[in-house]
Design an enzyme around this catalytic site. Sequence first.
Site, mmCIF file in Angstrom:
data_model
loop_
_atom_site.group_PDB
_atom_site.id
_atom_site.type_symbol
_atom_site.label_atom_id
_atom_site.label_comp_id
_atom_site.label_asym_id
_atom_site.label_seq_id
_atom_site.Cartn_x
_atom_site.Cartn_y
_atom_site.Cartn_z
ATOM 1 N N PRO A 291 0.789 -1.229 0.000
ATOM 2 C CG PRO A 291 -0.183 -1.162 2.102
ATOM 3 C CD PRO A 291 0.481 -2.094 1.149
ATOM 4 C CG ASN A 292 -0.315 4.366 1.209
ATOM 5 O OD1 ASN A 292 -1.257 4.886 0.609
ATOM 6 N ND2 ASN A 292 -0.438 3.869 2.417
ATOM 7 N NE ARG B 197 3.933 6.748 1.817
ATOM 8 C CZ ARG B 197 4.137 5.520 2.235
ATOM 9 N NH1 ARG B 197 4.548 4.575 1.391
ATOM 10 N NH2 ARG B 197 3.904 5.199 3.485
ATOM 11 C CE1 TYR C 70 8.928 5.220 2.976
ATOM 12 C CE2 TYR C 70 7.356 7.031 2.882
ATOM 13 C CZ TYR C 70 7.837 5.894 3.500
ATOM 14 O OH TYR C 70 7.249 5.433 4.647
ATOM 15 C CG ASN D 273 8.359 -1.849 0.582
ATOM 16 O OD1 ASN D 273 7.790 -1.959 1.657
ATOM 17 N ND2 ASN D 273 8.970 -0.743 0.202
ATOM 18 C CB ALA E 118 1.416 0.391 6.590
ATOM 19 C CG HIS F 263 5.013 -1.868 10.484
ATOM 20 N ND1 HIS F 263 6.363 -2.108 10.595
ATOM 21 C CD2 HIS F 263 4.886 -0.888 9.535
ATOM 22 C CE1 HIS F 263 7.032 -1.281 9.774
ATOM 23 N NE2 HIS F 263 6.147 -0.540 9.112
ATOM 24 C CG ASP G 277 -0.290 -16.976 8.860
ATOM 25 O OD1 ASP G 277 0.799 -16.949 9.477
ATOM 26 O OD2 ASP G 277 -1.392 -16.991 9.442
ATOM 27 C CD GLU H 49 10.239 -7.211 6.117
ATOM 28 O OE1 GLU H 49 10.055 -8.318 6.664
ATOM 29 O OE2 GLU H 49 10.266 -6.150 6.759
ATOM 30 C CG HIS I 140 11.123 -2.070 4.761
ATOM 31 N ND1 HIS I 140 9.758 -1.989 4.644
ATOM 32 C CD2 HIS I 140 11.388 -3.207 5.422
ATOM 33 C CE1 HIS I 140 9.215 -3.044 5.221
ATOM 34 N NE2 HIS I 140 10.177 -3.806 5.698
ATOM 35 C CB SER J 169 12.368 4.618 5.184
ATOM 36 O OG SER J 169 11.343 3.770 5.683
ATOM 37 N NE ARG K 120 9.966 6.411 8.560
ATOM 38 C CZ ARG K 120 9.003 6.214 7.651
ATOM 39 N NH1 ARG K 120 9.094 5.195 6.797
ATOM 40 N NH2 ARG K 120 7.968 7.024 7.594
ATOM 41 N NE ARG L 24 6.798 4.766 9.802
ATOM 42 C CZ ARG L 24 5.686 4.852 9.060
ATOM 43 N NH1 ARG L 24 5.308 3.836 8.312
ATOM 44 N NH2 ARG L 24 4.950 5.943 9.054
HETATM 45 C C1 DQA Z 1 8.150 1.220 3.979
HETATM 46 C C2 DQA Z 1 8.194 1.455 5.502
HETATM 47 C C3 DQA Z 1 6.812 1.257 6.115
HETATM 48 O O1 DQA Z 1 6.852 1.506 7.518
HETATM 49 C C4 DQA Z 1 5.813 2.222 5.507
HETATM 50 O O2 DQA Z 1 4.522 1.982 6.017
HETATM 51 C C5 DQA Z 1 5.812 2.144 4.012
HETATM 52 C C6 DQA Z 1 7.095 2.088 3.322
HETATM 53 C C7 DQA Z 1 9.499 1.537 3.301
HETATM 54 O O3 DQA Z 1 9.712 1.092 2.186
HETATM 55 O O4 DQA Z 1 10.320 2.260 3.885
HETATM 56 O O5 DQA Z 1 4.769 2.240 3.368
HETATM 57 O O6 DQA Z 1 7.847 -0.138 3.744
#
Ligand code: DQA
Length: 147
Positions: A10-11, A18, A23, A73, A76, A79, A86, A97, A99, A101, A106, A110
Amino acid sequence: MREILVINGPNLNLLGRRSPEIYGSETLEELNKRLEDYAEKNGIRLKTFQSNSEAEIIDTIQQAENVSGIIINPGAYTHYSIAIRDAIEAVSIPVIEVHLSNIFAREDFRRHSVIASVCKGQITGLGGLSYFLALEYFLQSGGDDGL
Ligand code: DQA
């Protein structure tokens, strides 16, 4: 040809506009293109997928039978999504995995990933390079490093 799947949660479709101070200014489309080019040069096919929906991410993981590795990635969902955790545990595909950031530098909420324990590894805080280093792992190890 071996295939690697990159899943963004998401996002992450908003990359580029953003919080660029966190990012970066690269869009997801630009990052995916760079990754695809790098994979192609190294003889790997890259599939990319982004969704804001937990269910779609789970379906994509479950249906990824023929891929030899997944770079995810989870945004959110990292977390708190036990359901994505699963799904990763249920498929026998190595998952890394990533990220953009540094999730440990942070907010407190997170700092914990419910996903990391079912992954081969986690790369966090290196911007777009986090994805490239995950891809490099699959290039060099074939996902089968005996670990
Ligand atoms: C993220 C870190 C997450 O905490 C955040 O919710 C994201 C981006 C990152 O790539 O740094 O959406 O996964």
